[in-house]
Design a protein around this motif. Structure first.
Motif, mmCIF file in Angstrom:
data_model
loop_
_atom_site.group_PDB
_atom_site.id
_atom_site.type_symbol
_atom_site.label_atom_id
_atom_site.label_comp_id
_atom_site.label_asym_id
_atom_site.label_seq_id
_atom_site.Cartn_x
_atom_site.Cartn_y
_atom_site.Cartn_z
ATOM 1 N N ALA A 47 22.585 44.889 38.075
ATOM 2 C CA ALA A 47 22.962 45.340 39.421
ATOM 3 C C ALA A 47 22.617 46.815 39.604
ATOM 4 C CB ALA A 47 24.445 45.092 39.675
ATOM 5 N N MET A 48 22.868 47.619 38.592
ATOM 6 C CA MET A 48 22.593 49.052 38.703
ATOM 7 C C MET A 48 21.089 49.320 38.799
ATOM 8 S SD MET A 48 25.470 50.360 38.963
ATOM 9 C CE MET A 48 26.725 49.120 39.217
ATOM 10 N N SER B 192 18.899 47.209 40.004
ATOM 11 C CA SER B 192 18.313 46.526 41.157
ATOM 12 C C SER B 192 18.185 47.426 42.379
ATOM 13 C CB SER B 192 19.158 45.301 41.535
ATOM 14 O OG SER B 192 20.383 45.714 42.164
ATOM 15 N N GLY B 193 19.042 48.432 42.471
ATOM 16 C CA GLY B 193 19.036 49.291 43.641
ATOM 17 C C GLY B 193 19.796 48.697 44.813
ATOM 18 N N ASP B 194 20.369 47.513 44.646
ATOM 19 C CA ASP B 194 21.142 46.845 45.701
ATOM 20 C C ASP B 194 22.553 47.439 45.726
ATOM 21 O OD1 ASP B 194 22.721 45.123 47.254
ATOM 22 O OD2 ASP B 194 21.685 43.314 46.550
ATOM 23 N N ALA B 195 22.819 48.290 46.697
ATOM 24 C CA ALA B 195 24.101 49.008 46.765
ATOM 25 C C ALA B 195 25.282 48.054 46.893
ATOM 26 C CB ALA B 195 24.089 50.003 47.914
ATOM 27 N N ASP B 196 25.128 46.959 47.642
ATOM 28 C CA ASP B 196 26.227 45.996 47.804
ATOM 29 C C ASP B 196 26.545 45.311 46.475
ATOM 30 O OD1 ASP B 196 26.534 46.540 50.521
ATOM 31 O OD2 ASP B 196 25.189 44.900 51.139
ATOM 32 N N ASP B 197 25.500 44.896 45.771
ATOM 33 C CA ASP B 197 25.695 44.249 44.465
ATOM 34 C C ASP B 197 26.309 45.227 43.475
ATOM 35 O OD1 ASP B 197 25.592 42.122 42.653
ATOM 36 O OD2 ASP B 197 23.575 42.655 41.962
ATOM 37 N N GLN B 198 25.858 46.468 43.490
ATOM 38 C CA GLN B 198 26.413 47.487 42.606
ATOM 39 C C GLN B 198 27.900 47.684 42.877
ATOM 40 O OE1 GLN B 198 23.882 50.801 43.510
ATOM 41 N NE2 GLN B 198 22.233 50.092 42.177
ATOM 42 N N GLN C 167 29.958 45.594 44.302
ATOM 43 C CA GLN C 167 30.687 44.385 43.920
ATOM 44 C C GLN C 167 30.963 44.366 42.418
ATOM 45 O OE1 GLN C 167 28.573 40.715 44.529
ATOM 46 N NE2 GLN C 167 30.273 39.465 43.797
ATOM 47 N N LYS C 168 29.966 44.711 41.618
ATOM 48 C CA LYS C 168 30.142 44.714 40.162
ATOM 49 C C LYS C 168 31.175 45.757 39.735
ATOM 50 C CE LYS C 168 27.117 41.552 39.144
ATOM 51 N NZ LYS C 168 27.403 40.412 39.981
ATOM 52 N N ILE C 169 31.160 46.912 40.373
ATOM 53 C CA ILE C 169 32.147 47.953 40.060
ATOM 54 C C ILE C 169 33.549 47.468 40.407
ATOM 55 C CG2 ILE C 169 32.970 50.251 40.742
ATOM 56 C CD1 ILE C 169 29.947 51.000 41.041
ATOM 57 N N GLU C 170 33.706 46.858 41.585
ATOM 58 C CA GLU C 170 35.020 46.358 41.991
ATOM 59 C C GLU C 170 35.507 45.247 41.060
ATOM 60 O OE1 GLU C 170 34.922 45.354 46.154
ATOM 61 O OE2 GLU C 170 34.274 47.382 46.699
#
Length: 91
Positions: A66-67, A69-75, A77-80
């Motif tokens: 996720a980190m 990928s550059g996809d801020a939403d996915d990043q 989500q993974k942090i949450e």
């Protein structure tokens, strides 16, 4: 997850399952309370080790992907997800 890692996790979980069955027998046999509590602590420690292994794998694969990928939403989500699971495991 690699096949050897999966096999190792399943083997650990089978051992833990056996420990829990042993705990039930100890209770049925009216074993000394401190012996039962000691075995409960051993089961919890074994589960924590499996949990740490799964989390390590998740972070090194899913979170890292996720980190990168550059996809801020996915990043986000993974942090949450990580924060939520860490908060639950701390209780």
């Amino acid at each position: 997850m690699t096949k050897p890692a999966k096999t190792a996790r399943l083997k650990r979980l089978s051992r833990i399952e056996g420990q829990v069955r042993g705990l039930a027998r100890m209770v049925e046999d009216d074993r000394y309370c401190i012996d039962i509590v000691t075995q409960i602590a051993a089961v919890r420690a074994a589960l924590r080790r499996v949990e740490e292994d799964v989390l390590r794998d998740h972070i090194s694969h899913c979170v890292a992907h996720a980190m990168q990928s550059g996809d801020a939403d996915d990043q986000q989500q993974k942090i949450e997800e990580l924060m939520d699971v860490l908060a639950r495991s701390a209780r």
